[in-house]
Design an enzyme around this catalytic site. Sequence first.
Site, PDB file in Angstrom:
ATOM      1  CB  SER A  50      -8.490  58.407 -48.418  1.00 16.39           C
ATOM      2  OG  SER A  50      -7.089  58.420 -48.198  1.00 16.39           O
ATOM      3  CE  LYS A  51     -11.104  59.915 -41.062  1.00 17.30           C
ATOM      4  NZ  LYS A  51     -11.132  61.282 -41.493  1.00 17.30           N
ATOM      5  NE  ARG A  52      -3.649  56.937 -48.295  1.00 20.83           N
ATOM      6  CZ  ARG A  52      -3.114  57.598 -49.308  1.00 20.83           C
ATOM      7  NH1 ARG A  52      -1.929  58.162 -49.187  1.00 20.83           N
ATOM      8  NH2 ARG A  52      -3.744  57.690 -50.463  1.00 20.83           N
ATOM      9  CG  HIS A  53      -5.077  62.830 -49.101  1.00 22.69           C
ATOM     10  ND1 HIS A  53      -5.853  61.831 -49.634  1.00 22.69           N
ATOM     11  CD2 HIS A  53      -3.932  62.824 -49.804  1.00 22.69           C
ATOM     12  CE1 HIS A  53      -5.202  61.248 -50.626  1.00 22.69           C
ATOM     13  NE2 HIS A  53      -4.030  61.827 -50.745  1.00 22.69           N
ATOM     14  N   GLY A  54      -6.193  63.933 -44.734  1.00 22.16           N
ATOM     15  CA  GLY A  54      -6.711  64.850 -43.710  1.00 22.16           C
ATOM     16  C   GLY A  54      -8.190  64.595 -43.518  1.00 22.16           C
TER      17      GLY A  54
END
Length: 489
Positions: free
Chosen positions: A250-254
Site C-alpha cells: 500500500s501507499k505506506r510502502h511507497g
Amino acid sequence: MSVRVRYAPSPTGLQHIGGVRTALFNYLFARSQGGTFILRIEDTDRERFRQDALEDLFDTMDWLGLSWDEGPITGGSCEPYVQSQRIDLYTEYAGKLVETGNAYPCYCTPERLSALRAQQEQNKSAFVGYDRHCRDLDPTDAPGGVKPVIRLKVPLDGETAFTDLLMGTITRANRDISPDPVLLKSDGFPTYHLANVVDDHLMGITHILRAQEWIPSGPLHVLLYRAFGWEAPKYCHLPMVMGHDGQKLSKRHGSTSVQEFREQGYVPEAMVNYISLLGWSWDGEREFFTREELEKLFTLEKINKAPGVFDYKKLEWFNGHYIRQKSTKELKDLIIPFLERDGVIASPPSPEEQEMVDRMIPIVRERLHLLKDVSDMTRFLFQDVALPPASEIIPKKCDAAVTADILAHAAALLEDMDTADDEVLESRFRAKADELGVKLGAMLMPVRSAVTGSKVSPPLFESLRLLGKQRVLLRMQRALDVMTSEARK
Ligand code: GLU
Ligand code: ZN
C-alpha cells in the site's frame, strides 16, 4: 480447447501494482498458450466510476505493451468490452433466472432495509443481512409502482465448493454466503456478480486469474453458474503482493500506482520483468527475462502460493539494467522529457542542448537507475550552477587556504584537459596530491563541487570535457575566489 482469459478492471482508481500483476499474468498466460487475452471494463458501478481512471487504464496497458485481442468490434487495434454498453444483456439474463425460479424480484424499500439493518445491529443478531422477505412473495402481492431489484436465491442449507488451481478446494457453507445478493439493481444496472459471471460465460473464458481478495466471491459465482446451468471456468487466485513487512502493498510502502513509477523514470521493460516475478518464477533462480521469453515461458504451474514481496530497491536495480541496454537514440528519447519537465533544457530543446544530450549519454547511461535522476546529474552541463556552501567544497582534514591551493594547482593540471587522457590526468592529480600531502579524493572533490555544484556527478574528467575548458576554469576560479576570501577571515 484454447485458452481464453481476461483482465476485468473496474475504473474506480489508478492502475496499481496489484492490478497490473493480474493483467500481466493473464496476458502472459494467453500468449504462452497461443490463447486469447481480453480486456473487459467492469464499469457498472456508476457512483465509483472515474473517467481519469479509465484513461489511466488505457495509458498503462499501452505503456506496458499489454495488447488485447478481442472486443465488440474486432480486427486491428480493437475496442475493449465495456459492461455499461451491455446492460440489456444482463437484464435479459437476470430475467432468465427469475423464470427458472433461481432469482426473484424484491420490492423492499431502502427505508425497510436500513430499518432492518439497524434492528439487527441493535439486537446483536447473529444473522446479518437481507431477511429474504420477498423470496416467497406471491406475484399478485407485489406492490404496484415499485421498481424491484432482482435477488439470487441462495440455498439455505448445504455448502458450495470450487477448486482453485493454486489453493485447492475452497468450500463455504451456503448460510455464510451473502443472503440472496442483488443481481440487478432497481436502476436496471447489474451488480458485479451478475455482470462478471454472465460475461465470463458469454466470452468463453476458460481460466479466471485474479487477486486472492476475490476468493470470497467464488462460491457465490459458482452458485450463479449452476443457476444458469453453465460450467464455471477454472479458477486461479493469485498470491498477494506484499511490502517488506508482510502487509498488503500500500501507499505506506511507497509508490503503488503505475503513474508514479512512470514519473520517476522506470522503463516498461523493467516493470514487466519485475512484476512477472511477483508470485511466479521460472526456476527459482533466473531473474532477467525479456518480454518475448516471458510470453513463451510463463506457466500456471510455476505460480507460487507464497505472497510476492515487492522490493523497491530490486525494481530500481532492474531498471538500471534495462537502461544500460538502451541505444543512445532510445535513451535520448527517454531522458529528454525528464530534462524538459525539470527545466534543465528548453522544450523543445535547442540544437546545442540536443548536441549536449547526445554527447553526455555514454557517461550517464552507466550511472542511471531512474530516468528522473538525469536532471540532477547533468544540470551543470546546461546551466550555471550555484556554488555549494564552503563545507561542501573543503575536503576533510583541509581548510579554506589548502582548498584554494588545491584549486589553483588543479586548474594548472587541467590546462590540456580537452586532449589529455583520463589516465594521464588522474596520474597527474595523484602526483600533485602526494606533493601537497593530501589524498587524491581531496584533490578532486573541490573541482567536482566547483564545476558541477554537487558532490556526486558522472565520472569527473569526462564531465569536465563535456562542459569545456573555458567554463570549467571559470567555475573553478569562482570557487577559488571564495576560498581565498574565506581563508582571510
Ligand atoms: N471488476 C473486478 C475488479 O475490479 C474483477 C474481479 C474479477 O477478476 O473477477 O478486479
Ligand atoms: Zn424484499
